[in-house]
Design a protein around this motif. Structure first.
Motif, PDB file in Angstrom:
ATOM      1  N   VAL A 315       0.828  -1.203   0.000  1.00 10.24           N
ATOM      2  CA  VAL A 315       0.000   0.000   0.000  1.00 10.24           C
ATOM      3  C   VAL A 315       0.865   1.257   0.000  1.00 10.24           C
ATOM      4  O   VAL A 315       0.522   2.261  -0.627  1.00 10.24           O
ATOM      5  CB  VAL A 315      -0.977  -0.017   1.193  1.00 10.24           C
ATOM      6  N   GLU A 316       2.014   1.237   0.680  1.00 11.16           N
ATOM      7  CA  GLU A 316       2.887   2.399   0.717  1.00 11.16           C
ATOM      8  C   GLU A 316       3.476   2.699  -0.655  1.00 11.16           C
ATOM      9  O   GLU A 316       3.651   3.866  -1.028  1.00 11.16           O
ATOM     10  CB  GLU A 316       4.011   2.189   1.735  1.00 11.16           C
ATOM     11  N   VAL A 317       3.778   1.646  -1.407  1.00  9.30           N
ATOM     12  CA  VAL A 317       4.335   1.828  -2.754  1.00  9.30           C
ATOM     13  C   VAL A 317       3.277   2.382  -3.694  1.00  9.30           C
ATOM     14  O   VAL A 317       3.542   3.295  -4.488  1.00  9.30           O
ATOM     15  CB  VAL A 317       4.896   0.489  -3.293  1.00  9.30           C
ATOM     16  N   ALA A 319       0.673   4.159  -2.858  1.00  5.55           N
ATOM     17  CA  ALA A 319       0.417   5.542  -2.460  1.00  5.55           C
ATOM     18  C   ALA A 319       1.457   6.484  -3.057  1.00  5.55           C
ATOM     19  O   ALA A 319       1.123   7.589  -3.503  1.00  5.55           O
ATOM     20  CB  ALA A 319       0.412   5.660  -0.934  1.00  5.55           C
ATOM     21  N   GLU A 320       2.714   6.053  -3.089  1.00  9.02           N
ATOM     22  CA  GLU A 320       3.764   6.889  -3.663  1.00  9.02           C
ATOM     23  C   GLU A 320       3.621   7.008  -5.176  1.00  9.02           C
ATOM     24  O   GLU A 320       3.791   8.087  -5.747  1.00  9.02           O
ATOM     25  CB  GLU A 320       5.133   6.313  -3.316  1.00  9.02           C
ATOM     26  N   SER A 325      -1.974   9.891   0.115  1.00 14.94           N
ATOM     27  CA  SER A 325      -1.582   9.318   1.399  1.00 14.94           C
ATOM     28  C   SER A 325      -2.174   7.925   1.543  1.00 14.94           C
ATOM     29  O   SER A 325      -3.167   7.576   0.891  1.00 14.94           O
ATOM     30  CB  SER A 325      -2.062  10.207   2.545  1.00 14.94           C
ATOM     31  N   VAL A 326      -1.564   7.133   2.398  1.00 16.36           N
ATOM     32  CA  VAL A 326      -2.081   5.794   2.653  1.00 16.36           C
ATOM     33  C   VAL A 326      -3.499   5.877   3.214  1.00 16.36           C
ATOM     34  O   VAL A 326      -4.373   5.096   2.840  1.00 16.36           O
ATOM     35  CB  VAL A 326      -1.150   5.043   3.629  1.00 16.36           C
ATOM     36  N   ARG A 327      -3.743   6.857   4.082  1.00 19.36           N
ATOM     37  CA  ARG A 327      -5.081   7.004   4.684  1.00 19.36           C
ATOM     38  C   ARG A 327      -6.129   7.293   3.621  1.00 19.36           C
ATOM     39  O   ARG A 327      -7.193   6.656   3.592  1.00 19.36           O
ATOM     40  CB  ARG A 327      -5.059   8.128   5.722  1.00 19.36           C
ATOM     41  N   LYS A 330      -6.743   4.222   1.296  1.00 22.91           N
ATOM     42  CA  LYS A 330      -7.587   3.169   1.876  1.00 22.91           C
ATOM     43  C   LYS A 330      -9.048   3.589   1.935  1.00 22.91           C
ATOM     44  O   LYS A 330      -9.946   2.787   1.728  1.00 22.91           O
ATOM     45  CB  LYS A 330      -7.091   2.818   3.275  1.00 22.91           C
TER      46      LYS A 330
END
Length: 363
Positions: A315-317, A319-320, A325-327, A330
């Protein structure tokens, strides 16, 4: 966003030079706030704030609220009741009043209104699922569309546009703002660069600048587009856009229209609405958005993000890559169905449910 599409702000007047706070009208205070925001926010954000509060400013004028300092909590309550009686959707009402609260916080900070007035704005609660646009380009349809282009219209502008939108998950403005030099075929990546002074800003400004890797098969599509289908030309700033028309860089509206056209289902199947493609008005790009089954750039982005997550990309990848943002990702974009969760996210673990170190029964 082009100048023609953006809301031009007329900044309100200055104070009178003394210690007294000026008696600004609601409109003057509003224009002054928007003027300050333009220095740090994307044009699209400022324009959104303008339209979310436009009706409130007009209501104040109709109610003869001459200065912003006259505004009371009862006025805010009365305005909310008026909007509810007009049948405004709860989600829209929530956005309007969240923006109103931001505006009044600015007014309180510069002492135009009472310090506690922003606290009297209470945006209505909205169910979590109301924030999510569940209409997205499904990954199965994306695959069929890309297969169609690979076989019948390889390297066309629509093929390259859809391929980049799907494999990157970029916003419309980011795709439109790409220059030819922002694409590196040899190293297989794209650069997104914030250029507000040349009318190609990124939504998150300089925080949106990034390099995004591409699969080799996508590079081959883009290479074919550049070699065989791209219209050579420059925009009004002398830059060479990646996606062009005969007159230069594609506009926001034109880019959006081409995406609608690129995702029409009748490209790879019989029309689900019983229309004949030869006579259907939706095959003209000016009417493609009316097709019930075509998809907007945002809906392609939503589908792409969900697909990337389902493919196991952290998820972090993701998002980038998509610049959020991850929030937020999601909450707004991570929309797997229960079947997708089973088939994509849990399959690797299900396969381990056997006897033996690697899931193999060695008894």
């Amino acid at each position: 966003m082009s100048r023609a599409d953006s809301y031009e702000i007329e900044v309100g007047g200055e104070a009178d030079g003394g210690d007294r706070v000026p008696d600004l009208s609601p409109r003057e205070a509003f224009e002054r706030w928007l003027g300050r925001l333009r220095a740090s926010k994307a044009d699209s954000t400022v324009t959104s704030y303008h339209y979310q509060l436009k009706l409130f400013i007009e209501w104040c004028e109709e109610e003869e609220i001459d200065t912003i300092g006259e505004l009371t909590g009862w006025d805010i309550e009365t305005y909310e009741t008026t909007r509810r009686n007009e049948g405004v959707e709860l989600l829209s009402l929530n956005k309007e009043f969240r923006t109103l609260k931001l505006f009044l916080e600015y007014c309180a900070r510069v002492e135009l209104v009472a310090e506690d007035l922003p606290e009297k704005v209470d945006p209505p609660d909205v169910p979590r699922d109301a924030h999510v646009d569940e209409t997205r380009l499904e990954h199965g349809r994306a695959e069929l569309l890309l297969d169609y282009y690979a076989e019948h219209d390889y390297g066309s502008r629509e093929h390259a546009l859809l391929a980049l939108a799907w494999y990157v998950g970029a916003r419309l403005g980011g795709l439109r703002g790409l220059d030819l030099d922002d694409y590196d075929s040899a190293d297989a990546y794209l650069q997104f660069i914030h250029r507000p002074r040349e009318e190609t800003p990124l939504k998150n400004g300089r925080d949106g600048e990034r390099a995004v890797g591409l699969p080799r098969e996508v590079c081959e599509v883009v290479d074919a587009y550049v070699a065989d289908h791209r219209e050579e030309g420059h925009d009004e700033y002398g830059r060479r856009p990646l996606f062009t028309t005969t007159v230069g860089r594609m506009s926001q509206n034109y880019t959006r229209a081409r995406m609608y056209l690129a995702t029409e289902p009748c490209l790879h199947m019989s029309c689900p609405h019983g229309n004949d493609r030869e006579t259907c008005e939706y095959v003209d790009y000016t009417h493609a958005s009316k097709c019930p089954s075509s998809r907007s750039p945002h809906q392609v982005r939503t589908g792409s993000i969900t697909w990337q997550l389902n493919r196991g990309v952290p998820v972090e990848v993701v998002a980038e890559r998509v610049n959020t943002s991850v929030r937020v990702l999601k909450r707004h974009y991570d929309q797997p169905t229960k079947r997708e969760e089973l088939e994509e996210r849990r399959r690797e673990y299900v396969d381990r449910l056997g006897f033996g170190a690697n899931g193999d029964d060695q008894s």
